[in-house]
Design a protein around this motif. Structure first.
Motif, PDB file in Angstrom:
ATOM      1  N   TYR B  11     -10.876  -3.976  -6.649  1.00 22.84           N
ATOM      2  CA  TYR B  11     -10.419  -4.275  -8.011  1.00 22.84           C
ATOM      3  C   TYR B  11     -10.646  -5.751  -8.269  1.00 22.84           C
ATOM      4  O   TYR B  11      -9.931  -6.584  -7.714  1.00 22.84           O
ATOM      5  CB  TYR B  11      -8.926  -4.005  -8.167  1.00 22.84           C
ATOM      6  N   ALA B  16      -9.080  -2.715  -2.235  1.00 27.12           N
ATOM      7  CA  ALA B  16      -7.981  -1.750  -2.203  1.00 27.12           C
ATOM      8  C   ALA B  16      -8.220  -0.652  -1.161  1.00 27.12           C
ATOM      9  O   ALA B  16      -7.279  -0.114  -0.595  1.00 27.12           O
ATOM     10  CB  ALA B  16      -7.774  -1.126  -3.584  1.00 27.12           C
ATOM     11  N   ASN B  36       3.891   1.458  -0.253  1.00 29.02           N
ATOM     12  CA  ASN B  36       3.508   1.147  -1.633  1.00 29.02           C
ATOM     13  C   ASN B  36       2.387   0.135  -1.656  1.00 29.02           C
ATOM     14  O   ASN B  36       2.415  -0.832  -0.899  1.00 29.02           O
ATOM     15  CB  ASN B  36       4.702   0.597  -2.403  1.00 29.02           C
ATOM     16  N   GLY B  37       1.405   0.367  -2.503  1.00 34.09           N
ATOM     17  CA  GLY B  37       0.280  -0.557  -2.599  1.00 34.09           C
ATOM     18  C   GLY B  37      -0.766  -0.353  -1.530  1.00 34.09           C
ATOM     19  O   GLY B  37      -1.689  -1.146  -1.397  1.00 34.09           O
ATOM     20  N   ALA B  38      -0.641   0.743  -0.753  1.00 39.01           N
ATOM     21  CA  ALA B  38      -1.586   0.980   0.342  1.00 39.01           C
ATOM     22  C   ALA B  38      -2.947   1.440  -0.154  1.00 39.01           C
ATOM     23  O   ALA B  38      -3.923   1.408   0.590  1.00 39.01           O
ATOM     24  CB  ALA B  38      -1.009   2.021   1.304  1.00 39.01           C
ATOM     25  N   GLY B  39      -2.994   1.907  -1.407  1.00 41.03           N
ATOM     26  CA  GLY B  39      -4.261   2.401  -1.947  1.00 41.03           C
ATOM     27  C   GLY B  39      -4.322   3.918  -2.029  1.00 41.03           C
ATOM     28  O   GLY B  39      -5.397   4.487  -2.192  1.00 41.03           O
ATOM     29  N   SER B  41      -3.001   6.009  -4.439  1.00 42.90           N
ATOM     30  CA  SER B  41      -3.422   6.457  -5.780  1.00 42.90           C
ATOM     31  C   SER B  41      -4.880   6.116  -6.019  1.00 42.90           C
ATOM     32  O   SER B  41      -5.628   6.903  -6.616  1.00 42.90           O
ATOM     33  CB  SER B  41      -2.563   5.785  -6.855  1.00 42.90           C
ATOM     34  N   THR B  42      -5.278   4.933  -5.534  1.00 37.73           N
ATOM     35  CA  THR B  42      -6.677   4.526  -5.683  1.00 37.73           C
ATOM     36  C   THR B  42      -7.602   5.516  -4.989  1.00 37.73           C
ATOM     37  O   THR B  42      -8.685   5.823  -5.495  1.00 37.73           O
ATOM     38  CB  THR B  42      -6.863   3.118  -5.089  1.00 37.73           C
TER      39      THR B  42
HETATM   40  N1  LIG Z   1      -6.180  -1.283 -12.077  1.00 33.73           N
HETATM   41  C1  LIG Z   1      -5.960  -2.140 -11.051  1.00 33.73           C
HETATM   42  N2  LIG Z   1      -6.389  -3.413 -11.125  1.00 33.73           N
HETATM   43  C2  LIG Z   1      -6.204  -4.274 -10.103  1.00 33.73           C
HETATM   44  N3  LIG Z   1      -5.570  -3.972  -8.969  1.00 33.73           N
HETATM   45  C3  LIG Z   1      -5.085  -2.718  -8.827  1.00 33.73           C
HETATM   46  C4  LIG Z   1      -5.257  -1.742  -9.861  1.00 33.73           C
HETATM   47  N4  LIG Z   1      -4.679  -0.576  -9.448  1.00 33.73           N
HETATM   48  C5  LIG Z   1      -4.180  -0.831  -8.213  1.00 33.73           C
HETATM   49  N5  LIG Z   1      -4.419  -2.102  -7.838  1.00 33.73           N
HETATM   50  C6  LIG Z   1      -4.045  -2.710  -6.539  1.00 33.73           C
HETATM   51  O1  LIG Z   1      -4.659  -1.956  -5.521  1.00 33.73           O
HETATM   52  C7  LIG Z   1      -3.748  -1.741  -4.447  1.00 33.73           C
HETATM   53  C8  LIG Z   1      -3.554  -0.261  -4.211  1.00 33.73           C
HETATM   54  O2  LIG Z   1      -2.846   0.305  -5.301  1.00 33.73           O
HETATM   55  P1  LIG Z   1      -2.458   1.852  -5.377  1.00 33.73           P
HETATM   56  O3  LIG Z   1      -3.658   2.660  -5.091  1.00 33.73           O
HETATM   57  O4  LIG Z   1      -1.764   2.094  -6.663  1.00 33.73           O
HETATM   58  O5  LIG Z   1      -1.424   1.989  -4.163  1.00 33.73           O
HETATM   59  P2  LIG Z   1      -0.393   3.143  -3.820  1.00 33.73           P
HETATM   60  O6  LIG Z   1      -0.670   4.310  -4.715  1.00 33.73           O
HETATM   61  O7  LIG Z   1      -0.623   3.449  -2.384  1.00 33.73           O
HETATM   62  O8  LIG Z   1       0.990   2.604  -4.033  1.00 33.73           O
HETATM   63  C9  LIG Z   1      -2.467  -2.482  -4.808  1.00 33.73           C
HETATM   64  O9  LIG Z   1      -2.476  -3.727  -4.165  1.00 33.73           O
HETATM   65  C10 LIG Z   1      -2.546  -2.627  -6.294  1.00 33.73           C
HETATM   66  O10 LIG Z   1      -1.881  -3.796  -6.705  1.00 33.73           O
END
Ligand SMILES: Nc1ncnc2c1ncn2[C@@H]1O[C@H](COP(=O)(O)OP(=O)(O)O)[C@@H](O)[C@H]1O
Ligand SMILES: [Mg+2]
Lengths: 282, 239
Positions: B11, B16, B36-39, B41-42
């Motif tokens: 990102y 991520a 949380n923030g592990a990636g 959802s990504t």
């Molecule tokens: N649209 C975005 N733009 C920039 N950074 C993002 C975005 N979405 C997620 N991140 C970052 O990517 C990392 C992984 O996020 P995410 O996949 O939401 O984690 P999880 O679902 O495991 O909590 C986090 O550090 C988050 O801050």
């Protein structure tokens, strides 16, 4: 009833009447999407950003609406582009784009000596001065958008409610966004004549927000907003005729008055109901 | 079989996900866990092409998944949805019919039947005409479960489906997952906390930017792995 019919003997009042009905419907459809998309301020950006388009079109001697359409769509894409490629928030991006397009427009009016564009008319509009060619234009815009929305109602519902899910299932979300922005810009161009750039957002957002408080389905929101929008435009027009008020502001204030009624007394979410429940609770 | 190779997502310069490799067998329930923030959802979003990946391929039965979107049902995190949107329970589930019949069709009677069946399965048929705002968190989650069922997909992705839901919802969820397993579907569930339900899963993937461990739940959630992922030693079952 004479006071209702009397103004209609004048052609300008009949034109205003037709315009009010068309705009009420058009703004209800497009405005409902704006409200549920939480993009109302985008309408504000577009309405100001069309100015350089108007100026250039005037200079080149082509249809002003075409220039306005291009500039409006371009501004919306600039906002989306800044947002996608930087950490800048959407409201800052909108502020930036709105003011720079506006500045460019004013500059171009000066440089291209197109200052015969009536800025006063542009900013405040006048529904009592619309001509039949504007009504014809607005009729076709309304018809086209209404047909598109009826055909594509389901995918548009999907896209506006759950954009991620919609994209995941393969909807062409970029095209939908483009279509949406085009529709908003066309609606603004159509309404400008009647209420002006500064107040067009009220026509788009006002009736739709009022309906939003009263219903639980998108299509009913559109119907409700249509009824409210037509009523407000006509009521504002009569107020303007009889009390000699400026028509744009009169329409907007009627819209706002209706919003307050719903805000206070909506059976589902009205403030009055909440207060009553609170008192009863104690 | 769903095979993910070398998946890498940045990102705006921040990494991520880094070189993620794994595969999913159909008929298995697979959980992705990590802080949380592990990636997590990504991971789901990049597999579906909702965020662009820098590198990697995602194939289902030998072909790119992106060309087979109609086979996927994706349920986003509850926080991604605007619960004030003017829509009723029934019409959320009705959105699923587009996947089957094409996007430009109005719902047929068959589609309505399917919606009814899905809503009965999650015990929401009686609430079908409610606005979605007027539901509990668990009921809201079940609306989306019903939509995914009505999609008649082969692959199911759920993002944090157990966040703040009641016991009844959990039970309905797992019994439906069991049925889907028996129908040989591919099931991927993301959660930062699987709590006491770990033994439902056939495979776990522990992730924090890259995959730290994968395999049977018992093999994955060792104290060492857990410490590596979460940065603190803790009771495995209440992460
Ligand atoms: N649209 C975005 N733009 C920039 N950074 C993002 C975005 N979405 C997620 N991140 C970052 O990517 C990392 C992984 O996020 P995410 O996949 O939401 O984690 P999880 O679902 O495991 O909590 C986090 O550090 C988050 O801050
Ligand atoms: Mg997440």
């Amino acid at each position: 009833m004479d006071w209702l019919l009397e103004p209609l003997q004048f052609e300008f009042m009949r034109n205003a009447f037709g315009m009010a009905i068309l705009l009420g419907i058009l703004c209800a459809i497009v405005g409902s999407y704006l409200v549920v998309e939480q993009m109302s301020l985008m309408a504000n950006v577009i309405s100001h950003a069309i100015l350089p388009g108007l100026s250039i079109a005037f200079f080149l001697g082509i249809n002003l609406s075409i220039g306005a359409l291009i500039a409006g769509v371009l501004s919306a894409f600039t906002v989306a582009w800044i947002r996608q490629n930087s950490p800048i928030s959407v409201d800052a991006a909108m502020g930036l784009v709105l003011s720079s397009f506006l500045a460019l427009g004013v500059m171009l009016i000066e440089l291209l000596r197109t200052n015969r564009i009536d800025l006063n008319q542009l900013l405040f509009g006048d529904i009592l001065s619309v001509q039949s060619q504007h009504i014809v234009q607005t009729f076709f815009i309304t018809l086209a958008i209404a047909i598109i929305v009826i055909i594509f109602y389901q995918p548009l519902l999907y896209y506006t409610f759950d954009p991620l899910g919609a994209k995941a299932s393969g909807l062409p979300v970029n095209w939908i966004y483009f279509g949406f922005i085009t529709a908003v810009t066309l609606t603004i161009i159509a309404s400008m004549q009647s209420v002006g750039v500064l107040l067009v957002i009220a026509l788009l957002v006002g009736p739709a927000s009022t309906a939003y408080l009263l219903v639980k389905e998108l299509h009913w929101m559109m119907v409700g907003a249509g009824v409210l929008g037509v009523f407000s435009s006509i009521a504002g027009m009569y107020l303007s005729y009889y009390l000699d008020l400026p028509s744009g502001p009169a329409i907007v204030l009627v819209i706002f008055a209706l919003f307050w009624v719903a805000f206070l007394f909506s059976p589902r979410q009205g403030l009055w109901r909440k207060i009553k429940a609170l008192i009863k609770h104690q | 079989m769903l095979v993910v190779r070398d998946l890498t997502v940045h990102y705006q310069g921040v990494c991520a996900l880094e070189r993620v490799n794994f595969s999913l067998e159909s008929g298995q329930l697979v959980g992705v866990v990590g802080p949380n923030g592990a990636g997590k959802s990504t991971l789901l979003k990049s597999m579906l092409g909702l965020v662009t990946s820098q590198r990697g391929s995602i194939r289902y039965d030998g072909h790119p998944l992106i060309q087979q979107r109609q086979k996927v049902a994706y349920v986003p995190q509850r926080s991604q949805i605007d619960w004030n949107y003017p829509i009723t329970v029934k019409n959320v589930v009705m959105l699923a019919q587009m996947q089957q019949q094409g996007f430009w069709q109005f719902p047929t009677r068959q589609a309505r039947q399917m919606v009814k069946r899905a809503l009965m399965q999650v015990d929401l048929w009686d609430l079908r005409d409610r606005h979605i705002r007027e539901l509990s968190g668990g009921q809201q989650q079940r609306v989306f479960l019903a939509r995914s069922l009505a999609q008649q997909a082969n692959i199911f992705f759920f993002d944090e489906p157990f966040n703040g839901v009641d016991q009844k919802t959990k039970e309905i969820f797992y019994s439906i997952l069991q049925e889907l397993k028996e129908q040989n579907k591919t099931l991927l569930i993301v959660s930062h906390d699987l709590g006491d339900t770990l033994n439902y899963y056939d495979q776990l993937i522990l992730i924090n930017r890259s995959i730290l461990a994968t395999g049977l739940p018992k093999q994955v959630l060792t104290p060492e792995n857990f410490y590596q992922a979460y940065g603190h030693p803790l009771n495995l079952l209440s992460a």
